[in-house]
Design an enzyme around this catalytic site. Structure first.
Site, PDB file in Angstrom:
ATOM      1  CE  LYS A  51      -8.511 -25.977  -1.305  1.00  0.00           C
ATOM      2  NZ  LYS A  51      -8.438 -27.456  -1.285  1.00  0.00           N
ATOM      3  CB  SER A  63      -7.306 -28.038   2.401  1.00  0.00           C
ATOM      4  OG  SER A  63      -7.441 -28.483   1.067  1.00  0.00           O
ATOM      5  CB  SER A 123      -9.141 -31.080   0.308  1.00  0.00           C
ATOM      6  OG  SER A 123      -8.126 -31.152   1.269  1.00  0.00           O
TER       7      SER A 123
HETATM    8  N1  GLN Z   1      -5.987 -33.503   4.643  1.00  0.00           N
HETATM    9  C1  GLN Z   1      -5.134 -34.092   3.650  1.00  0.00           C
HETATM   10  C2  GLN Z   1      -3.785 -33.437   3.725  1.00  0.00           C
HETATM   11  O1  GLN Z   1      -3.574 -32.698   4.621  1.00  0.00           O
HETATM   12  C3  GLN Z   1      -5.747 -33.929   2.285  1.00  0.00           C
HETATM   13  C4  GLN Z   1      -5.669 -32.543   1.781  1.00  0.00           C
HETATM   14  C5  GLN Z   1      -6.259 -32.366   0.413  1.00  0.00           C
HETATM   15  O2  GLN Z   1      -7.039 -33.184  -0.073  1.00  0.00           O
HETATM   16  N2  GLN Z   1      -5.854 -31.297  -0.236  1.00  0.00           N
HETATM   17  O3  GLN Z   1      -2.926 -33.646   2.936  1.00  0.00           O
END
Ligand code: GLN
Length: 433
Positions: A27, A102, A126
């Site tokens: 990532k 994400s 994510s």
């Molecule tokens: N979808 C969640 C957010 O938007 C979690 C994102 C994540 O785990 N980085 O914050």
């Protein structure tokens, strides 16, 4: 190519380790020395870090080969990878659908066969939610299990780095490589790392698996419910004792607490992006104008929304009403998990209430987007480890089974996950691209 040659040499010299020569993707918020690390943001579109994240160093020490950095929602804020400042990623099972987020690029790249494992980060889901959407395995380790040195911070009390893999054995191998205390991250725990491969093949007779009723409620796609219930029955057939009267009543407040705690921490963490030292920069007549222009143009709308929300919930007069209250809710949620793990060894539930959704379908309905993580966020709030593994398909799209364990009991997740994969073939399915 240089890394691959070095891996060949390690092998020739008899120094090969389990991940020597294995290609992986990471990532794009994990710092890689001399290699662009954008966080999916215009703000860091030209940022080349002078250092590696600890997880990257540890994999390089094994001779793993980094073949690419992966697309993501800007600064890891999102559930679909549509919030990337550059372009959205697509789900290899259906290119009109999101891969989740994400860490969507990591999950999509892995599912498409571009690498043998991927690294992601999980602040609220994510790693697990994109793993579920793309039909691969994803693990969020216990808070403190994996060093976060060199991971660009989103919400420091929730963030963890973890692997996305095709199967449980690979996941255990990557966890062996990246786990453990690191002096550069004071939140990494001084807890010994077991060899996670030793729990593979152990049978699960008598393992107590709780099914918390609050995770099977409204909003759950009926097909997802049926498939996850089938998977839990399969674990039961393998000898696990399934307890269906487990309750975690405060789960319903986890999402609300998260959207106070995470933005609060994000607003502090992202204050460093001011255009002075590195990253995107606008130079105007005064410092104030420069910072305003840098941040105004460098951040996308979702990041700005989080910063504004977090700044508001931390401000005088609102701190007690929102931030402090959310921390109290967090303690109650933690306590409920502690009690649940006195009755059972693992908890089982869906990873996400739905399968992947079409690109563009939730980007203007943020509540729907946020609800995508309603079943994954509680594990981040409590700091416990959780695993998502493929357990079927609904409408041609993968469904994920989520397992949670008590802190530092990743071994139980591997044991149960491996037993399940020995008896099923979902993890072997591949999209036809
Ligand atoms: N979808 C969640 C957010 O938007 C979690 C994102 C994540 O785990 N980085 O914050």
């Amino acid at each position: 190519m240089e890394q691959a040659s070095a891996a060949d040499r390690m092998r020739a010299e008899g120094n090969a380790q389990p991940l020597t020569g294995i290609p992986f993707i990471a990532k794009d918020l994990l710092c890689t020395r001399g290699i662009l690390t954008t966080c999916g943001s215009r703000m860091l579109a030209n940022f080349v870090p002078p250092h590696n994240a600890t997880v990257i160093d540890r994999l390089f020490a094994q001779g793993s080969v980094l073949i690419g950095k992966t697309n993501m929602d800007e600064f890891a804020m999102g559930s679909s990878t549509e919030h990337s400042a550059f372009y959205p990623s697509h789900n290899p099972w259906n290119l009109d659908y999101v891969p989740g987020g994400s860490s969507g690029g990591s999950a999509a790249g892995l599912a498409a066969g571009e690498a043998l494992f991927a690294l992601g980060t999980d602040t609220g889901g994510s790693i697990r939610q994109p793993a579920s959407f793309c039909g691969v395995v994803g693990m969020k380790p216990t808070y403190g299990r994996v060093s976060r040195y060199g991971a660009v911070a989103f919400a420091s009390s929730l963030d963890q780095i973890g692997p996305l893999t095709r199967d449980i054995r690979d996941c255990a191998l990557v966890m062996n490589a990246i786990s453990g205390r690191c002096d550069k991250d004071s939140t990494s725990a001084p807890v010994d790392v077991p060899d996670y491969t030793t729990c593979l093949g152990r049978d699960i007779k008598g393992l107590r698996i709780g099914v918390p009723r609050e995770y099977f409620v409204e909003g759950l796609q009926p097909e997802v419910r049926r498939i996850v219930e089938d998977a839990i029955r399969a674990l039961e057939n393998l000898g696990a004792t399934v307890l269906r009267d487990i309750s975690l009543p405060s789960t319903r407040y986890a999402l609300a607490a998260y959207y106070i705690i995470a933005p609060s921490e994000a607003s502090a963490n992202l204050a460093r992006f001011d255009g002075v030292r590195y990253g995107f920069s606008r130079q105007l007549a005064t410092t104030e104008e420069s910072v305003l222009a840098t941040r105004g143009e460098g951040f996308g709308p979702e990041v700005k929304r989080r910063i504004m929300l977090g700044t508001h919930t931390l401000s005088s007069g609102y701190y007690d009403a929102y931030y402090l209250k959310a921390l109290k809710v967090r303690n109650i949620i933690r306590e409920e998990f502690r009690q649940a793990f006195e009755q059972c060894d693992l908890l089982a539930m869906p990873t996400s209430p739905t399968v992947a959704f079409p690109i563009g379908s939730k980007i203007h309905d943020l509540m729907q987007m946020y609800l995508s993580d309603v079943l994954t966020i509680p594990a981040n709030i409590a700091g416990i480890p959780a695993l998502s593994l493929p357990c079927g398909f609904a409408d041609g799209l993968p469904v994920g089974l989520q397992l949670m364990a008590n802190s530092f009991r990743e071994d139980l997740l591997f044991q149960a996950g491996h037993a399940y994969q020995q008896a099923s073939e979902w993890h072997m399915k591949q999209p036809s691209l």
